[in-house]
Design a protein around this motif. Structure first.
Motif, PDB file in Angstrom:
ATOM      1  N   PHE A  77      33.163   4.810  13.048  1.00  0.00           N
ATOM      2  CA  PHE A  77      31.866   5.345  12.628  1.00  0.00           C
ATOM      3  C   PHE A  77      31.250   6.086  13.806  1.00  0.00           C
ATOM      4  CE2 PHE A  77      31.545   0.881  13.845  1.00  0.00           C
ATOM      5  CZ  PHE A  77      30.580   0.885  14.830  1.00  0.00           C
ATOM      6  N   ARG A  78      30.281   6.964  13.491  1.00  0.00           N
ATOM      7  CA  ARG A  78      29.650   7.770  14.523  1.00  0.00           C
ATOM      8  C   ARG A  78      28.681   6.924  15.338  1.00  0.00           C
ATOM      9  NH1 ARG A  78      30.746  12.990  14.380  1.00  0.00           N
ATOM     10  NH2 ARG A  78      31.590  13.928  12.467  1.00  0.00           N
ATOM     11  N   GLY A  79      28.430   7.336  16.536  1.00  0.00           N
ATOM     12  CA  GLY A  79      27.522   6.622  17.427  1.00  0.00           C
ATOM     13  C   GLY A  79      26.071   6.791  17.021  1.00  0.00           C
ATOM     14  N   GLY A  80      25.223   6.138  17.758  1.00  0.00           N
ATOM     15  CA  GLY A  80      23.785   6.232  17.499  1.00  0.00           C
ATOM     16  C   GLY A  80      23.261   5.241  16.488  1.00  0.00           C
ATOM     17  N   VAL A  81      24.063   4.224  16.124  1.00  0.00           N
ATOM     18  CA  VAL A  81      23.591   3.199  15.191  1.00  0.00           C
ATOM     19  C   VAL A  81      22.560   2.325  15.901  1.00  0.00           C
ATOM     20  CG1 VAL A  81      24.238   1.249  13.746  1.00  0.00           C
ATOM     21  CG2 VAL A  81      25.800   3.196  13.988  1.00  0.00           C
ATOM     22  N   LYS A  82      21.421   2.200  15.296  1.00  0.00           N
ATOM     23  CA  LYS A  82      20.336   1.425  15.899  1.00  0.00           C
ATOM     24  C   LYS A  82      20.651  -0.070  15.835  1.00  0.00           C
ATOM     25  CE  LYS A  82      15.319   0.730  15.578  1.00  0.00           C
ATOM     26  NZ  LYS A  82      14.096   1.068  14.825  1.00  0.00           N
ATOM     27  N   PRO A  83      20.480  -0.806  16.952  1.00  0.00           N
ATOM     28  CA  PRO A  83      20.710  -2.259  16.924  1.00  0.00           C
ATOM     29  C   PRO A  83      19.870  -2.928  15.835  1.00  0.00           C
ATOM     30  CG  PRO A  83      20.490  -1.514  19.182  1.00  0.00           C
ATOM     31  CD  PRO A  83      20.134  -0.329  18.314  1.00  0.00           C
ATOM     32  N   LEU A 137      26.710   1.259   7.200  1.00  0.00           N
ATOM     33  CA  LEU A 137      26.978   1.446   5.779  1.00  0.00           C
ATOM     34  C   LEU A 137      28.424   1.822   5.509  1.00  0.00           C
ATOM     35  CD1 LEU A 137      23.830   3.504   4.774  1.00  0.00           C
ATOM     36  CD2 LEU A 137      24.544   1.425   3.625  1.00  0.00           C
ATOM     37  N   ASP A 138      28.916   1.394   4.327  1.00  0.00           N
ATOM     38  CA  ASP A 138      30.239   1.812   3.857  1.00  0.00           C
ATOM     39  C   ASP A 138      30.407   3.327   3.943  1.00  0.00           C
ATOM     40  OD1 ASP A 138      31.707  -0.405   3.236  1.00  0.00           O
ATOM     41  OD2 ASP A 138      31.094  -0.501   1.140  1.00  0.00           O
ATOM     42  N   GLU A 139      29.381   4.040   3.466  1.00  0.00           N
ATOM     43  CA  GLU A 139      29.488   5.492   3.368  1.00  0.00           C
ATOM     44  C   GLU A 139      29.608   6.170   4.734  1.00  0.00           C
ATOM     45  OE1 GLU A 139      26.862   4.071  -0.091  1.00  0.00           O
ATOM     46  OE2 GLU A 139      27.349   3.509   1.968  1.00  0.00           O
ATOM     47  N   ASP A 140      29.223   5.487   5.789  1.00  0.00           N
ATOM     48  CA  ASP A 140      29.265   6.067   7.133  1.00  0.00           C
ATOM     49  C   ASP A 140      30.509   5.628   7.909  1.00  0.00           C
ATOM     50  OD1 ASP A 140      26.806   7.258   6.620  1.00  0.00           O
ATOM     51  OD2 ASP A 140      25.671   5.581   7.434  1.00  0.00           O
ATOM     52  N   CYS A 141      31.466   5.025   7.221  1.00  0.00           N
ATOM     53  CA  CYS A 141      32.648   4.483   7.903  1.00  0.00           C
ATOM     54  C   CYS A 141      33.946   5.098   7.370  1.00  0.00           C
ATOM     55  CB  CYS A 141      32.709   2.971   7.717  1.00  0.00           C
ATOM     56  SG  CYS A 141      31.346   2.064   8.474  1.00  0.00           S
ATOM     57  N   SER A 142      34.942   5.111   8.231  1.00  0.00           N
ATOM     58  CA  SER A 142      36.325   5.387   7.842  1.00  0.00           C
ATOM     59  C   SER A 142      37.145   4.156   8.204  1.00  0.00           C
ATOM     60  CB  SER A 142      36.863   6.618   8.585  1.00  0.00           C
ATOM     61  OG  SER A 142      36.130   7.772   8.244  1.00  0.00           O
ATOM     62  N   VAL A 143      38.003   3.754   7.270  1.00  0.00           N
ATOM     63  CA  VAL A 143      38.755   2.522   7.475  1.00  0.00           C
ATOM     64  C   VAL A 143      40.243   2.814   7.324  1.00  0.00           C
ATOM     65  CG1 VAL A 143      39.115   0.151   6.707  1.00  0.00           C
ATOM     66  CG2 VAL A 143      36.840   1.161   6.582  1.00  0.00           C
ATOM     67  N   GLY A 144      41.063   2.262   8.235  1.00  0.00           N
ATOM     68  CA  GLY A 144      42.517   2.408   8.145  1.00  0.00           C
ATOM     69  C   GLY A 144      43.208   1.730   9.301  1.00  0.00           C
TER      70      GLY A 144
END
Length: 698
Positions: A421-427, A408-415
Motif C-alpha cells: 500500500f502507499r505511504g502516508g497512512v495516518k497512525p 482499506l482493502d481498496e488501497d491495497c495490493s495482495v500477492g
C-alpha cells in the motif's frame, strides 16, 4: 359494568392424592380493595372448592362484587361439545362432567375413565391422550401423535395467548386436559350460587360473582423474576394484576364473543398484565393538599407562572418496575442507566482491510508480509502480530496486539503472501478505540427519559437486558353535562355530542399513558362524586371537562371545594378559562373547560407537561420555531393567545375564525401559533412562533 371489589385466582390441580404446599399443588390468592393477601395452599380439591364457594357467598352477602379466575380451560375447540352432549352448550358439558367425575378426600378420581368414555364418542382414536401406564385405559393413546379425531388441538384463545399446552393432554406436564376434567365439574356447582354468572357464556355484566378463565403464562416474565415458589407467585401475581387493572381496560378485555370455546381473560395483553403483576417498589409520596395553591395576592396568572408552579410542585406518583429491553420502547426510565461495560469493549477495526503497527512503516510505500489467519467480529486473532507484519482484518474485529492501524482493502495490493500500500497512512486510521462511545461506569441514559428505539440500542450495547421503568400513569377521563350525548347516538332536545372524551382518551394513549374512560355523567352531584371515587380507585390522575366553573351545575369545582383541596387558576390564556385544580382521595384532578377547543389547548399547554412529571418523566417543553405569518392580527395586552394554525409554503396560516366553538379548526390545524402576552400587531411576513402538534407528542 361495575368494578370488582375482590379478585380470587386459583391454580388448580388434577394430581392424585394429597399434596404438600409445593409444585403442582392447589394455590389460591385473594386481592381485596387492591391489596393482595398471601396465597393459601389446599391439600385437596374438595377443601379448595368448599373454601371458594364459602368466599363467594360471603362476598355477595357483604355487597361486594367478586371475580373468581381459574387456570384451566372452560371449554373445548368448536364442535366438541355437540359430539359429547348433542348441543353446542359448554355449560351442558360442565353438567355432563359433574355427573360422571368422582373425587374423594384423598384426591382419588376417575378422570382417565371419563376421558376414555369421551374418546369413544369420536370415530377412530379420540382427542384425549397421555397416560402414565401404557397398558391402562386402552381407549387413551399413550402419546398424542397417533390420534385420528378431526378436532383442533387448541382453542382460538390458546393460540392468541400463545399457550403451548394442549387441552387434551392428560399426563406428562403440563396436564391441562386433566385440570379441565377436574375443574369443570366444580364450576358446574359454583355457577349455581345465587348471583353467580360465567364469562363469556352468560350475561355476566351485572352479576355479583363472575367466573373467568385465566392463564398464568400471560405473566411469565413477572413470575420468572420472582424468588417465590412458582405456583404461589403465579396466583399472587395474577390477583395483583387484575386488581390493578383499570375498569375501562378490564371491560375491553372482557368484551369477547366466544360462545362455545370460552376465552382466556387478558389473552393478547400479556405485557400489560405482566407490568401490573410485579410487586411495587417504594412508591412516591402523595401530592400535598396545597400543591395547587397560588401565591398570596395572585389573581390572573400568566401562562409562564402557571407552568412554573406546576413544574415546581408536582412529582412522580407512579411506582417502578422492570422491563425486558424488547418491551421497553416508549416507557419512562425510572433510574439512570450505567454502562456495565465499555462500547466498544475493545479496540477494533472500522473497515475491511489489513492491520499493522504504524510505527513499523515509514512515510513511503510499504510492502509487509502477511501473518497467516485473520481477525473477524466474534472470531479474534489469537496471539500478537509481529512488528513489520500485517494481518487480514474484517469490520468489527478486535485489534490483536501489535496492530493499531488499518488500511482499506481498496488501497491495497495482495500477492505472494504480502500486502502493499502507499505511504502516508495516518497512525490509528480506520480503527475505533475501546470505550470511545461509552466507558464502563458512564451514565448513558438519565432517569425520566422516554425510551426510544435508539435508546434501547445503546442500553443493549453497554450490557443491559432489562431496564428500570416507571409504571404507566393511569389517567381517568370524565365528561359532565346533561346536554351531552354519546357520539353516534340520537341527541335529545338541546343535546350535543360528547366530543371531548374521544379527543382526550386518544391523546392520552398517544402520550403512552393508560386512559381510563369514566364515561358521561349528568349534572348530578352524587353521580359526579361516585365517578370521582371510581377514579380514585382505578386511576392516578383525573381529567374532567365541563362543570369546572362556579355555576349552579358546576359540580366538579363544588366537590373539590367541599373536599378542601380546590384551587381555581384564572390563567391569562385564550382560548381557555379558569382551570379547576385539586385533589380527590390523593389523586390530582384537572378540571378542563367543557368547550372542546379550550379543553384541547389547555390539555396541550398544561396537562401534558404535568402528566409527564406525574408519570415520572422530564418536564415536557414544546419546541416551536419562527416562521413568517400569512395573516394579520391585532392583539391587546394581558393574555397569551394560541391560534389554530398550519404551515403552508413556509408561512403560518391561521384558521379564519378564532371562535372556541369551532371544533373543525382543531382538525384543520396542524399546530398552534403562540402569541406572547403583550400587545401585538402582526402583519403578513412578520415572524410568529409556530408549534406543530408533533412537538406536543401528537
Amino acid at each position: 359494568m361495575t368494578g370488582f371489589d375482590t379478585f380470587l385466582v386459583a391454580d388448580w390441580s388434577a394430581a392424585q392424592g394429597v399434596r404438600r404446599a409445593g409444585k403442582d399443588a392447589i394455590w389460591i390468592a385473594l386481592a381485596q380493595d387492591g391489596a393482595v393477601k398471601p396465597a393459601r395452599h389446599f391439600s385437596t380439591r374438595l377443601d379448595a372448592e368448599a373454601w371458594i364457594a364459602e368466599t363467594i357467598r360471603a362476598e355477595i352477602a357483604a355487597g361486594r362484587r367478586v371475580m373468581a379466575a381459574f387456570d384451566f380451560p372452560f371449554g373445548y375447540p368448536t364442535g366438541v361439545v355437540e359430539i359429547i352432549c348433542g348441543a353446542a352448550d359448554p355449560l351442558a358439558l360442565w353438567d355432563w362432567l359433574a355427573a360422571r367425575i368422582t373425587d374423594d378426600a384423598r384426591g382419588r378420581n376417575n378422570r382417565f375413565a371419563v376421558a376414555e368414555e369421551i374418546n369413544a364418542l369420536f370415530p377412530g382414536e379420540g382427542p384425549f391422550w397421555g397416560k402414565h401406564n401404557r397398558d391402562a385405559y386402552p381407549g387413551i393413546p399413550y402419546g398424542g401423535r397417533s390420534r385420528t379425531a378431526e378436532v383442533s388441538e387448541k382453542r382460538a384463545c390458546d393460540i392468541s395467548a400463545k399457550a403451548s399446552s394442549s387441552v387434551w393432554q392428560l399426563a406428562f406436564p403440563p396436564t391441562v386436559g386433566g385440570q379441565a376434567l377436574m375443574g369443570m365439574p366444580m364450576l358446574s356447582r359454583l355457577r349455581r350460587i345465587q348471583g353467580c354468572a360465567v364469562w363469556p357464556f352468560e350475561a355476566w355484566q351485572e352479576a355479583q360473582a363472575v367466573l373467568t378463565e385465566i392463564w398464568p403464562g400471560l405473566i411469565e416474565p413477572a413470575v420468572r423474576a420472582s424468588d417465590d415458589l412458582r405456583d404461589r407467585a403465579q396466583v399472587e401475581g395474577l390477583a395483583r394484576a387484575l386488581s390493578r387493572l383499570p375498569l375501562a381496560e378490564l371491560e375491553r378485555m372482557m368484551d369477547i364473543d366466544a360462545p362455545e370455546e370460552g376465552w382466556i381473560l387478558g389473552a393478547g395483553h400479556g405485557e400489560r398484565l405482566t407490568d401490573l403483576a410485579r410487586p411495587n417498589s417504594l412508591r412516591p409520596p402523595p401530592l400535598r393538599n396545597d400543591c395547587f395553591a397560588l401565591p398570596a395576592g395572585v389573581d390572573w396568572t400568566p401562562v409562564d407562572t402557571a407552568l412554573a408552579l406546576l413544574r415546581e410542585r408536582l412529582h412522580p406518583v407512579t411506582g417502578t418496575t422492570k422491563s425486558g429491553l424488547f418491551e421497553a420502547e416508549g416507557r419512562i426510565l425510572a433510574e439512570d442507566v450505567i454502562a456495565r461495560r465499555a462500547n466498544p469493549p475493545h479496540p477494533n477495526t472500522a473497515v475491511d482491510g489489513y492491520g499493522f503497527a504504524a510505527a513499523s512503516v515509514g512515510e513511503g510505500d510499504a510492502v509487509l508480509p502477511l501473518v497467516q489467519g485473520r481477525a473477524a467480529a466474534g472470531a479474534p486473532f489469537e496471539g500478537p502480530v509481529p512488528r513489520g507484519s500485517a494481518l487480514r482484518v474484517l469490520t468489527g474485529a478486535d485489534l490483536p496486539a501489535g496492530v493499531d492501524t488499518v488500511v482499506l482493502d481498496e488501497d491495497c495490493s495482495v500477492g505472494d503472501g504480502r500486502v502493499a500500500f502507499r505511504g502516508g497512512v495516518k497512525p490509528g486510521a480506520n480503527t475505533r478505540k475501546a470505550g470511545e462511545d461509552a466507558g464502563e461506569g458512564d451514565r448513558v441514559l438519565s432517569a425520566g427519559r422516554k425510551l426510544t428505539a435508539p435508546d434501547l440500542a445503546l442500553a443493549a450495547a453497554v450490557g443491559h437486558g432489562t431496564l428500570p421503568i416507571r409504571e404507566k400513569l393511569r389517567v381517568a377521563v370524565l365528561s359532565t353535562g346533561d346536554e351531552l350525548t354519546e357520539p353516534g347516538d340520537v341527541p335529545g332536545a338541546g343535546g350535543i355530542f360528547d366530543a371531548n372524551r374521544p379527543m382526550l382518551l386518544s391523546t392520552l394513549a398517544r402520550w403512552g399513558h393508560v386512559p381510563v374512560d369514566l364515561g358521561r355523567i349528568p349534572d348530578d352531584r352524587s353521580a359526579v362524586a361516585a365517578a370521582f371515587d371510581r377514579a380514585g380507585r382505578d386511576a392516578d390522575v383525573l381529567l374532567t371537562s365541563g362543570g369546572a366553573s362556579a355555576g349552579d351545575e358546576d359540580h366538579v369545582s363544588a366537590l373539590l371545594r367541599e373536599a378542601g383541596a380546590m384551587q381555581e387558576w384564572r390563567i391569562a390564556l385564550k382560548p381557555g378559562r379558569p382551570l379547576a385544580l385539586g385533589l380527590w382521595n390523593d389523586i390530582p384532578v384537572f378540571g378542563l373547560p367543557g368547550n372542546p377547543v379550550a379543553a384541547f389547548v389547555c390539555t396541550l399547554i398544561f396537562a401534558r407537561p404535568a402528566l409527564t412529571v406525574l408519570a415520572g418523566g422530564n418536564w415536557a417543553e414544546p419546541q416551536g420555531f419562527e416562521i413568517p405569518a400569512a395573516f394579520e392580527k391585532r392583539k391587546k395586552p394581558g393574555r397569551r393567545e394560541y391560534l389554530r394554525a398550519r404551515m403552508r409554503d413556509g408561512c403560518a396560516e391561521v384558521f379564519p375564525s378564532e371562535g372556541s366553538g369551532r371544533v373543525s379548526s382543531l382538525s384543520w390545524g396542524e399546530g398552534l401559533v403562540e402569541i406572547e402576552d403583550g400587545e401585538r400587531h402582526i402583519r403578513p411576513g412578520d415572524p410568529v412562533r409556530f408549534i406543530p402538534y408533533g412537538s406536543f407528542g401528537l
